[in-house]
Design an enzyme around this catalytic site. Structure first.
Site, short mmCIF file in Angstrom:
data_model
loop_
_atom_site.label_atom_id
_atom_site.label_comp_id
_atom_site.label_asym_id
_atom_site.label_seq_id
_atom_site.Cartn_x
_atom_site.Cartn_y
_atom_site.Cartn_z
N THR A 72 1.37 10.25 3.68
CA THR A 72 0.28 10.96 3.03
C THR A 72 -1.08 10.69 3.66
OG1 THR A 72 0.56 9.25 1.40
CG2 THR A 72 1.17 11.49 0.72
N ASP A 78 0.89 -1.15 0.00
CA ASP A 78 0.00 0.00 0.00
C ASP A 78 0.94 1.21 0.00
OD1 ASP A 78 -2.33 1.63 0.45
OD2 ASP A 78 -1.70 1.78 2.56
N LEU A 79 0.43 2.37 -0.32
CA LEU A 79 1.28 3.57 -0.39
C LEU A 79 1.06 4.52 0.80
CD1 LEU A 79 3.17 5.54 -2.02
CD2 LEU A 79 1.09 6.38 -3.12
N ASP A 80 -0.14 5.09 0.87
CA ASP A 80 -0.43 6.11 1.88
C ASP A 80 -0.37 5.50 3.28
OD1 ASP A 80 -1.15 8.24 0.00
OD2 ASP A 80 -2.90 7.03 -0.46
N LYS A 124 -10.85 -1.82 -1.69
CA LYS A 124 -10.58 -2.52 -0.44
C LYS A 124 -11.81 -2.34 0.44
CE LYS A 124 -5.78 -1.09 -0.97
NZ LYS A 124 -4.66 -0.23 -0.51
N SER A 144 -2.32 0.64 -4.36
CA SER A 144 -2.91 1.79 -3.67
C SER A 144 -4.19 2.18 -4.36
CB SER A 144 -1.93 2.97 -3.70
OG SER A 144 -2.59 4.15 -3.28
N ALA A 145 -5.20 2.55 -3.57
CA ALA A 145 -6.47 3.03 -4.14
C ALA A 145 -6.33 4.44 -4.68
CB ALA A 145 -7.55 2.99 -3.06
N SER A 146 -5.17 5.06 -4.46
CA SER A 146 -5.01 6.46 -4.83
C SER A 146 -4.67 6.67 -6.30
CB SER A 146 -3.93 7.11 -3.98
OG SER A 146 -3.69 8.43 -4.42
N ASN A 157 -3.42 9.32 -7.19
CA ASN A 157 -2.20 10.12 -7.11
C ASN A 157 -0.95 9.27 -6.86
OD1 ASN A 157 -3.27 12.97 -7.27
ND2 ASN A 157 -4.46 12.25 -5.51
N GLU A 209 0.20 -3.11 4.68
CA GLU A 209 -0.92 -2.16 4.79
C GLU A 209 -0.94 -1.40 6.11
OE1 GLU A 209 -3.55 -0.72 3.70
OE2 GLU A 209 -3.89 -1.62 1.74
N ASP A 210 -1.59 -0.24 6.11
CA ASP A 210 -1.83 0.49 7.38
C ASP A 210 -3.33 0.65 7.65
OD1 ASP A 210 -2.29 2.40 5.30
OD2 ASP A 210 -2.15 3.99 6.81
N ARG A 230 -11.71 7.96 -3.13
CA ARG A 230 -12.07 9.36 -2.89
C ARG A 230 -13.59 9.53 -2.72
NH1 ARG A 230 -9.73 12.95 -7.49
NH2 ARG A 230 -7.94 11.64 -6.98
N LYS A 237 -9.17 5.21 5.67
CA LYS A 237 -7.89 4.72 5.13
C LYS A 237 -8.14 3.58 4.14
CE LYS A 237 -4.94 6.21 8.92
NZ LYS A 237 -4.05 5.80 10.02
N GLY A 238 -7.55 3.70 2.97
CA GLY A 238 -7.67 2.66 1.95
C GLY A 238 -8.93 2.77 1.11
N ILE A 239 -9.78 3.73 1.42
CA ILE A 239 -11.09 3.86 0.76
C ILE A 239 -10.99 4.94 -0.34
CG2 ILE A 239 -13.54 4.41 1.21
CD1 ILE A 239 -12.45 1.83 2.64
C1 G6P Z 1 -5.71 5.62 -0.40
C2 G6P Z 1 -5.86 6.39 0.89
C3 G6P Z 1 -7.25 6.96 1.02
C4 G6P Z 1 -7.62 7.73 -0.25
C5 G6P Z 1 -7.53 6.82 -1.46
C6 G6P Z 1 -7.85 7.54 -2.76
O1 G6P Z 1 -6.37 4.42 -0.27
O2 G6P Z 1 -5.59 5.57 2.01
O3 G6P Z 1 -7.27 7.81 2.14
O4 G6P Z 1 -8.93 8.25 -0.15
O5 G6P Z 1 -6.20 6.33 -1.54
O6 G6P Z 1 -6.85 8.51 -3.01
P1 G6P Z 1 -6.94 9.62 -4.13
O7 G6P Z 1 -5.54 10.21 -4.14
O8 G6P Z 1 -7.24 8.92 -5.43
O9 G6P Z 1 -7.97 10.58 -3.74
MG MG Z 2 -2.78 3.21 3.48
#
Ligand code: G6P
Ligand code: MG
Length: 218
Positions: A16, A8-10, A146, A115-117, A119, A170-171, A48, A44-46
């Site tokens: 972050t 996982d990243l964040d 997730k 990562s779900a992000s 970014n 993971e965190d 946007r 966390k992990g969810i």
């Molecule tokens: C990760 C973080 C979440 C965040 C998600 C989406 O899973 O833990 O807190 O909402 O990524 O990130 P994004 O950068 O796409 O908004």
């Molecule tokens: Mg995380």
């Protein structure tokens, strides 16, 4: 035997998770919703949009906005978040993570990012870590977030290894659930309560040491 490590990243590679919290807190405040750290664990992990839905729900305002307004709110939050990550440098890598990544590369393990992000790739660039990862899952191509195991299973598939041959790190409690459902060995970084389902728990990323983890997998 273990062939791949899926990160996982964040909150695992960099802090972050704090920026996400700060940006959501500021957005929520505009709509008279207060979010504290305990509630933040659930974000966390969810994704946007799912995070925004949970926040509105938490404030009892889930029916007050149209889809278009919610899109606007989510992009406002992301705008603030993007400003925060623009300032990131390799100094923002969490303690122990760079040594661990180097150790993994030295031993020829395959590395994936789950990562779900959206970014994620930009953050890896800012941290100078893109070259370490053999694959990055694109979260926009997934049907489920997730705690569904899809993101971890996709990472293993992209690496060309079986899920059982992977360790996931993971965190988030939703992330640990996803790793466990993928039948991977789960390493959780965080407090006892949120990491209670992890196969192996660490207080901080400083505990990410290859020998120690491989000994727990056995
Ligand atoms: C990760 C973080 C979440 C965040 C998600 C989406 O899973 O833990 O807190 O909402 O990524 O990130 P994004 O950068 O796409 O908004
Ligand atoms: Mg995380």
């Amino acid at each position: 035997s273990v062939k791949g490590f899926i990160f996982d990243l964040d909150g695992v590679i960099t802090d972050t998770a704090e920026y996400h919290f700060e940006a959501w807190q500021n957005l929520a405040k505009n709509y008279d919703i207060t979010i504290d750290r305990e509630f933040n664990e659930q974000l966390k992990g969810i994704s946007r949009m799912d995070s925004l839905d949970r926040i509105l729900n938490h404030g009892g305002r889930e029916t007050d906005f149209t889809e278009a307004q919610k899109e606007e709110m989510a992009s406002e939050k992301n705008g603030e978040y993007v400003k925060l990550i623009e300032k990131m440098t390799p100094e923002h890598i969490l303690p122990g993570v760079l040594d661990f990544l180097n150790e993994l590369k030295e031993h020829n393990y395959l590395l994936g990012l789950a990562s779900a992000s959206k970014n994620g790739p930009v953050i890896l660039e800012r941290l100078n870590l893109s070259g370490y990862f053999d694959t990055i899952v694109d979260p926009s191509l997934l049907a489920k977030g997730k705690p569904d195991p899809e993101i971890f299973l996709t990472a293993a598939h992209q690496l060309g290894v079986k899920p059982e041959e992977c360790v996931g790190i993971e965190d988030a409690s939703a992330g640990i659930e996803a790793i466990n459902k993928a039948k991977m060995f789960s390493v959780g970084v965080g407090d006892k309560e949120s990491m209670k389902e992890a196969d192996y728990r660490l207080d901080s990323t400083e505990g990410l040491v290859l020998d120690v983890i491989l000994n727990k997998v056995k």
